[in-house]
Motif scaffolding. Structure first.
Motif, short mmCIF file in Angstrom:
data_model
loop_
_atom_site.label_atom_id
_atom_site.label_comp_id
_atom_site.label_asym_id
_atom_site.label_seq_id
_atom_site.Cartn_x
_atom_site.Cartn_y
_atom_site.Cartn_z
N ALA A 167 -14.42 25.35 -30.72
CA ALA A 167 -14.06 26.46 -31.62
C ALA A 167 -13.67 25.98 -33.02
CB ALA A 167 -12.92 27.26 -31.01
N ALA A 168 -14.18 26.67 -34.04
CA ALA A 168 -13.71 26.45 -35.41
C ALA A 168 -12.55 27.41 -35.68
CB ALA A 168 -14.84 26.69 -36.39
N LEU A 169 -12.73 28.65 -35.21
CA LEU A 169 -11.68 29.67 -35.35
C LEU A 169 -11.27 30.15 -33.95
CD1 LEU A 169 -12.95 32.13 -38.15
CD2 LEU A 169 -11.55 30.07 -38.40
N VAL A 170 -9.98 30.46 -33.82
CA VAL A 170 -9.46 30.93 -32.54
C VAL A 170 -8.63 32.20 -32.78
CG1 VAL A 170 -7.94 30.35 -30.59
CG2 VAL A 170 -9.28 28.53 -31.71
N PHE A 171 -8.92 33.24 -31.99
CA PHE A 171 -8.12 34.47 -32.06
C PHE A 171 -7.36 34.62 -30.75
CE2 PHE A 171 -11.44 35.14 -35.13
CZ PHE A 171 -10.85 35.90 -36.14
N ALA A 172 -6.03 34.59 -30.83
CA ALA A 172 -5.21 34.84 -29.64
C ALA A 172 -4.79 36.30 -29.70
CB ALA A 172 -4.00 33.91 -29.64
N VAL A 173 -5.49 37.14 -28.96
CA VAL A 173 -5.27 38.59 -29.07
C VAL A 173 -5.07 39.24 -27.70
CG1 VAL A 173 -6.43 38.84 -31.29
CG2 VAL A 173 -7.79 39.01 -29.25
N THR A 174 -4.39 38.51 -26.80
CA THR A 174 -4.04 39.14 -25.53
C THR A 174 -2.74 39.93 -25.73
OG1 THR A 174 -2.53 37.48 -24.59
CG2 THR A 174 -4.88 37.02 -24.40
N ASN A 175 -2.35 40.67 -24.68
CA ASN A 175 -1.09 41.44 -24.75
C ASN A 175 0.08 40.64 -24.19
OD1 ASN A 175 -2.15 41.37 -22.22
ND2 ASN A 175 -1.80 43.52 -21.74
N SER A 176 -0.15 39.33 -23.95
CA SER A 176 0.91 38.52 -23.35
C SER A 176 1.33 37.39 -24.30
CB SER A 176 0.40 37.94 -22.01
OG SER A 176 1.00 36.70 -21.74
N LYS A 177 2.61 37.36 -24.63
CA LYS A 177 3.12 36.30 -25.51
C LYS A 177 2.89 34.94 -24.87
CE LYS A 177 7.10 34.50 -28.03
NZ LYS A 177 6.97 33.15 -27.49
N GLU A 178 3.05 34.88 -23.52
CA GLU A 178 2.91 33.60 -22.83
C GLU A 178 1.47 33.08 -22.96
OE1 GLU A 178 4.63 36.25 -21.51
OE2 GLU A 178 6.49 35.20 -22.06
N MET A 236 0.05 29.80 -24.87
CA MET A 236 -0.84 28.78 -24.27
C MET A 236 -2.01 28.48 -25.18
SD MET A 236 -1.38 29.72 -20.25
CE MET A 236 -3.02 29.02 -20.14
N VAL A 237 -2.55 29.55 -25.77
CA VAL A 237 -3.70 29.38 -26.69
C VAL A 237 -3.25 28.56 -27.89
CG1 VAL A 237 -5.39 30.56 -28.15
CG2 VAL A 237 -4.73 31.57 -25.94
N GLU A 238 -2.07 28.90 -28.39
CA GLU A 238 -1.54 28.16 -29.55
C GLU A 238 -1.40 26.67 -29.22
OE1 GLU A 238 1.81 29.83 -31.67
OE2 GLU A 238 2.61 27.83 -32.04
N GLU A 239 -0.84 26.40 -28.05
CA GLU A 239 -0.64 25.02 -27.61
C GLU A 239 -1.96 24.25 -27.53
OE1 GLU A 239 2.19 22.85 -24.51
OE2 GLU A 239 2.63 24.19 -26.17
N ALA A 240 -3.02 24.96 -27.09
CA ALA A 240 -4.31 24.30 -26.87
C ALA A 240 -5.11 24.17 -28.18
CB ALA A 240 -5.12 25.10 -25.84
N THR A 241 -4.68 24.86 -29.22
CA THR A 241 -5.44 24.83 -30.48
C THR A 241 -5.17 23.52 -31.22
OG1 THR A 241 -5.30 27.23 -30.63
CG2 THR A 241 -5.91 26.07 -32.63
N GLN A 242 -6.22 22.74 -31.46
CA GLN A 242 -6.07 21.47 -32.19
C GLN A 242 -5.70 21.74 -33.65
OE1 GLN A 242 -6.71 18.38 -30.53
NE2 GLN A 242 -6.66 19.77 -28.79
N HIS A 243 -5.18 20.70 -34.32
CA HIS A 243 -4.73 20.91 -35.71
C HIS A 243 -5.89 21.25 -36.64
CE1 HIS A 243 -6.18 17.10 -37.37
NE2 HIS A 243 -5.99 16.64 -36.16
N TRP A 244 -7.12 20.86 -36.26
CA TRP A 244 -8.28 21.11 -37.13
C TRP A 244 -8.92 22.48 -36.86
CZ3 TRP A 244 -12.45 21.76 -33.97
CH2 TRP A 244 -12.39 21.14 -32.71
N GLN A 245 -8.41 23.18 -35.84
CA GLN A 245 -8.93 24.52 -35.56
C GLN A 245 -7.99 25.54 -36.17
OE1 GLN A 245 -8.84 23.84 -31.27
NE2 GLN A 245 -11.08 23.90 -31.21
#
Ligand SMILES: C[C@@]1(CC(=O)O)C2=NC(=C\c3[nH]c(c(CCC(=O)O)c3CC(=O)O)Cc3[nH]c(c(CC(=O)O)c3CCC(=O)O)/C=C3\N/C(=C\2)[C@@H](CCC(=O)O)[C@]3(C)CC(=O)O)/[C@H]1CCC(=O)O
Ligand SMILES: NC(=O)c1ccc[n+]([C@@H]2O[C@H](COP(=O)([O-])OP(=O)(O)OC[C@H]3O[C@@H](n4cnc5c(N)ncnc54)[C@H](O)[C@@H]3O)[C@@H](O)[C@H]2O)c1
Length: 207
Positions: free
Chosen positions: A73-84, A88-97
């Motif tokens: 992924a170049a861009l990532v959208f974390a748009v679930t209804n769950s903060k958790e 998790m998505v935030e944690e998995a997102t590399q610094h270059w994404q």
């Protein structure tokens, strides 16, 4: 936050949308005019998203999020209804994404403006997150103010400018680019009189 506004070329890049609700649909619809490779990761998706999947405009991974879903992924959208899950998505997102979180929590690399598209003419609105509802209201006002014919108008300006640049330079070029914004031309486009615009241009170009 002082956001830096950009218009990104994301053609052929992979964009991963985690979540499949109305907000995911909205993000996907904003992406559809591009040639991005759109991947939705979610156990459930809305009917509209299912139609895009059917039409092969979007790929759907029918499952809960896992870190490897972000591999290309170049861009990532974390748009679930769950903060958790968004965490998790935030944690998995590399610094270059680049990450966008619809809940505006944690790491926010970018936020999404409201967009009015008229071909190459793109109007974007943002309140930097202060009031998405006001953003939407201003977008509606702009959509009314700048009708569909602005697409043809800006297309005309674009090709006329190229012709001017190919033929003139210095003061003459500068003056012609100023003349191009003559209000009459916009009126003609609005009335569907593109031939008159073209005649006007050819006269100026000396042809
Ligand atoms: C512009 C637009 C584009 C898009 O969505 O892509 C967009 N929000 C839109 C609409 C909208 N969003 C919300 C409502 C309900 C009314 C309200 O709550 O006010 C409405 C109005 C409606 O839908 O009628 C709720 C909401 N939005 C965010 C949160 C979280 C928070 O602020 O904490 C919550 C609370 C959720 C909750 O209650 O849990 C966050 C964000 N929304 C953003 C963008 C980013 C900053 C935008 C800016 O610069 O102002 C940002 C920060 C992040 C992002 O998503 O990029 C799109 C216009 C659609 C169009 O084009 O017509
Ligand atoms: N930015 C905006 O414009 C805006 C507007 C309204 C709401 N919001 C925020 O966006 C969130 C989502 O809104 P919505 O209306 O689309 O929510 P929704 O509840 O309709 O959809 C949530 C989606 O997340 C998916 N999901 C749940 N767990 C998952 C997992 N483990 N992996 C992958 N997908 C998973 C569900 O299948 C569902 O499709 C809201 O909770 C709110 O925080 C943002």
């Amino acid at each position: 936050m002082n956001y830096f506004p950009l218009l990104l070329n994301i053609d052929y890049k992979t964009v991963v949308v985690v979540g499949g609700g109305p907000v995911a649909r909205q993000k996907v619809e904003a992406l559809l005019p591009t040639k991005a490779n759109i991947v939705v990761v979610s156990p459930m998706i809305t009917e509209e998203l299912a139609e895009y999947v059917e039409q092969q405009l979007v790929k759907w991974k029918k499952k809960g999020f896992e870190p490897h879903d972000l591999d290309d992924a170049a861009l990532v959208f974390a748009v679930t209804n769950s903060k958790e899950v968004n965490d998790m998505v935030e944690e998995a997102t590399q610094h270059w994404q680049l990450l966008s979180r619809a809940d505006a929590k944690g790491r926010v690399d970018f936020i999404n403006p409201a967009v009015v598209r008229r071909g190459d003419f793109i109007l974007t609105v943002s309140t930097s997150g202060a009031s998405p509802r006001f953003t939407r209201q201003v977008k509606s006002e702009l959509a009314q103010q700048y009708g569909d014919y602005y697409e043809q108008y800006v297309a005309f300006l674009g090709q006329a400018r190229q012709q001017i640049l190919a033929k003139f330079d210095g003061e003459q070029k500068k003056q012609l680019l100023i003349d191009l914004l003559e209000p009459q031309l916009l009126e003609w486009v609005k009335e569907g009189r593109l031939d008159d615009c073209e005649k006007w241009l050819q006269q100026r170009l000396g042809e």
